[in-house]
Design a protein around this motif. Structure first.
Motif, mmCIF file in Angstrom:
data_model
loop_
_atom_site.group_PDB
_atom_site.id
_atom_site.type_symbol
_atom_site.label_atom_id
_atom_site.label_comp_id
_atom_site.label_asym_id
_atom_site.label_seq_id
_atom_site.Cartn_x
_atom_site.Cartn_y
_atom_site.Cartn_z
ATOM 1 N N THR A 183 12.216 3.053 7.760
ATOM 2 C CA THR A 183 11.155 2.581 6.866
ATOM 3 C C THR A 183 11.574 1.235 6.294
ATOM 4 O O THR A 183 12.775 0.963 6.119
ATOM 5 N N ASP A 193 4.823 5.857 2.886
ATOM 6 C CA ASP A 193 3.703 6.268 3.730
ATOM 7 C C ASP A 193 4.030 6.172 5.210
ATOM 8 O O ASP A 193 3.566 6.984 6.007
ATOM 9 N N ASP A 194 4.785 5.131 5.590
ATOM 10 C CA ASP A 194 4.900 4.791 7.002
ATOM 11 C C ASP A 194 6.353 4.590 7.432
ATOM 12 O O ASP A 194 7.190 4.115 6.676
ATOM 13 N N VAL A 209 4.140 4.396 15.256
ATOM 14 C CA VAL A 209 3.830 4.251 13.829
ATOM 15 C C VAL A 209 3.620 5.654 13.281
ATOM 16 O O VAL A 209 2.632 6.317 13.601
ATOM 17 N N ILE A 211 2.901 8.090 10.227
ATOM 18 C CA ILE A 211 2.262 8.058 8.915
ATOM 19 C C ILE A 211 2.342 9.445 8.282
ATOM 20 O O ILE A 211 2.084 10.457 8.944
ATOM 21 N N MET A 371 1.086 -2.008 11.152
ATOM 22 C CA MET A 371 0.044 -1.201 10.501
ATOM 23 C C MET A 371 -1.348 -1.637 10.966
ATOM 24 O O MET A 371 -2.232 -0.790 11.185
ATOM 25 N N THR A 472 -3.124 4.024 7.438
ATOM 26 C CA THR A 472 -1.662 3.999 7.319
ATOM 27 C C THR A 472 -1.100 4.247 5.915
ATOM 28 O O THR A 472 0.116 4.236 5.742
ATOM 29 N N SER A 473 -1.957 4.490 4.912
ATOM 30 C CA SER A 473 -1.441 4.703 3.551
ATOM 31 C C SER A 473 -2.111 5.886 2.857
ATOM 32 O O SER A 473 -2.684 5.737 1.770
#
Length: 619
Positions: A183, A193-194, A209, A211, A371, A472-473
């Motif tokens: 991260t 988050d990602d 990616v 999430i 993202m 992505t969040s």
């Protein structure tokens, strides 16, 4: 401006938004902006998030008149009790409106008041009094914007049954715990988050990616989901935050913290060597974060400024290569990036010790590009499946706003492109001298529409994307959480959410986004005013970055903050403001001050909770 709009009066209903130099009324179709000096409150007052009815007058310099506040965002209002002659009045923050007080008050103070509607007037009843201590800052912001901070007992009951993920939670999930997952976040972040991974293929690159799978815990119609929708977004202040989810989830169980097994929703993207997306796949997964990195560390590692494990450095270098390719391809296709500066607050022992401009480092771009790629893949997949979902849209600029911008820039000796699109604007910005690029970017930003959430698919002007969403969040944005659920339902061939449900969600998140933005800006204004207040009378180098009818905004160099220099403080002459040319000229001396000029100024006064920093010229 087009002839059909010249001096046309229209009545509009929308959400009221306070900006630094102007007010906005945001409707479902448009955003109408009016300089503060040209907005007539007509014995009424409105604050961020209020639903209002306004008479809007199209003109070269649009004007507006507040007709009524149809619904207040908050029944409580924060403001000052002020003594005028022998009477005390309540003055809401960021207004000049005087409201009679109910009950006896015998001192000037900062208060929270309830606005009570009587037959033909409003009165204010003081509920709470605040001191000017920084310890009250967060409480004042929460009160002003009516921000929810507590979770109800139903949420508490649901949290009791949520524990660390175990084998029972891993069923039907891809296991990516063998990857070198990392991260990249800010140094003080807790809600991760990602996370990302990368592989070099013979013919290109494979990007993972990962999430946080918040939807696994925030079930449909659960108390956790309902409370998240009520909030809409996490709210971030310089020294703290108010999470959208309970901290047990946002900072721990959902967060992709290092060294723990976590549930994720992974987007796997394959690109060729030119950055063209060749394939993508979505899968529920299990991951383990092996490296919790910060943006500064990643930048220093890539540039050889810190000792860095060679394997990690090689892994980051691969990410840098792909991010550069994706960025170059995106701008070639027509993305726009304005040069808008942001403050970073340096905190030591719970106190702001400096405010600096956010540095432009490539570590930010790595996350941004990855993202964007994941969000775009999700949007394209859902569109291809003809699903109803929340788009992140950014409409093309209004013709009238563009014509005003073209005219203004022409007076400043800049030729703005005709038949403009994002790609042409980007080329125009890059042609401007670096010292003026940020200032011109601000003028362009004023002419663009707001990005927002919508069920309509009209594309994203600034990104140059025909189709886009937010995925992505999900820890900090409810729209991302609902997109996770829509994507899951699509992959499992489940029934779609009803249109009315999604329409209701869109309306709620649109309102909450406005309130969240306003609260975050207010928090920054407070910190900047409080910090600059320590330097009253000290000389600073500054740049004129914005000009309005009553004065200029000056960006300080030594402290990244903006102050206001009123024309009335220029004692050597009476100055006339020429808006189109963005300059003022002294009537007698013919002295000229222009947008972008460098000047020396001194702070003379700050009003912390108005977020105001008053300046005067040195000497």
């Amino acid at each position: 401006m087009s002839k059909k709009h010249r001096n046309k009066k229209i009545t509009i209903k929308g959400l009221f938004k306070v900006n630094k130099t102007h007010y906005s009324i945001i409707t479902e179709e448009n955003t109408y902006s009016v300089e503060k000096d040209l907005f007539d409150f007509s014995d009424k007052f409105a604050q961020d998030g209020d639903e209002v009815k306004v008479l809007f007058i199209w003109a070269r310099h649009p004007k507006a008149k507040l007709l009524s506040v149809t619904k207040r965002h908050n029944k409580y209002v924060v403001g000052y009790v002020k003594k005028i002659n022998s009477s005390y009045f309540f003055v809401p923050l960021k207004t000049k409106f005087l409201i009679k007080l109910s009950g006896k008050v015998n001192e000037e103070s900062l208060v929270k008041a309830q606005i009570i509607q009587l037959k033909n007037t409003e009165v204010a009843k003081v509920i709470q009094t605040y001191s000017n201590s920084s310890e009250n800052d967060e409480a004042i912001i929460i009160a002003k914007y009516n921000l929810p901070t507590e979770f109800n007992s139903e949420v508490g009951c649901e949290l009791q049954s949520i524990n660390e993920p175990s084998k029972e939670d891993f069923v039907d999930r891809s296991d990516f715990r063998n990857l070198s997952t990392l991260t990249i976040d800010g140094a003080d972040a807790k809600d991760f988050d990602d996370a990302i991974d990368i592989e070099f293929l013979n013919d290109g690159y494979r990007l993972y990616v990962h999430i946080a799978d918040v939807s696994y815990y925030a079930k449909d119609n659960s108390a956790i989901e309902k409370s998240a929708l009520d909030r809409g977004f996490s709210v971030y202040f310089p020294q703290s935050n108010i999470p959208m989810l309970p901290r047990k989830l946002s900072d721990d169980i959902c967060s992709l913290v290092p060294g723990k097994d976590r549930l994720a929703f992974t987007v796997i993207l394959d690109f060729d060597k030119k950055g063209n997306r060749k394939a993508f796949k979505f899968t529920k997964s299990i991951i383990r974060n092996k490296n919790r990195l910060t943006y500064d560390f990643v930048e220093d590692c890539l540039n050889g400024k810190v000792d860095c494990d060679e394997n990690l450095k090689s892994y980051l270098h691969k990410m840098k290569i792909l991010a550069k390719i994706l960025s170059a391809r995106r701008f070639l296709k027509g993305s726009l990036e304005l040069d808008i500066k942001e403050p970073v607050f340096i905190i030591e022992n719970n106190e702001v010790v400096n405010i600096v401009q956010r540095p432009k480092i490539f570590a930010y771009e790595i996350i941004e590009e990855f993202m964007l790629a994941a969000n775009k893949a999700v949007a394209d997949y859902l569109k291809n499946k003809k699903k109803l979902f929340l788009h992140r849209i950014h409409e093309k600029p209004q013709t009238t706003k563009l014509m005003n911008l073209v005219s203004q820039l022409k007076e400043m000796d800049y030729i703005f492109p005709k038949k403009t699109n994002a790609k042409k604007i980007q080329k125009f910005i890059q042609s401007i001298d670096a010292t003026k690029r940020g200032i011109v970017s601000k003028l362009i930003l004023r002419s663009l529409e707001r990005a927002e959430y919508s069920l309509e698919d009209i594309g994203h002007f600034a990104l140059g994307f025909e189709n886009y969403t937010h995925f992505t969040s999900p820890i900090r944005r409810f729209p991302d959480l609902i997109i996770h659920k829509i994507l899951s339902r699509t992959l499992l061939n489940m029934k779609e959410y009803p249109y009315k449900k999604l329409e209701s969600i869109v309306k709620q998140v649109q309102k909450r986004e406005l309130v969240t933005e306003a609260a975050e800006y207010f928090a920054k204004d407070i910190e900047q005013a409080r910090f600059v207040g320590k330097y009253i009378g000290k000389t600073f180098n500054g740049t004129i970055v914005s000009m309005i009818g009553s004065g200029v905004f000056v960006e300080l160099k030594e402290i990244f903050a903006e102050g206001f220099l009123p024309y009335s403080a220029l004692k050597d002459d009476f100055y006339t403001f020429f808006e189109q040319k963005q300059m003022i000229i002294g009537r007698k001396t013919r002295k000229v001050y222009r947008l972008g000029d460098f000047i020396k100024v001194k702070p003379t006064k700050v009003d912390i909770y108005e977020g105001k920093i008053d300046l005067e010229l040195e000497n």
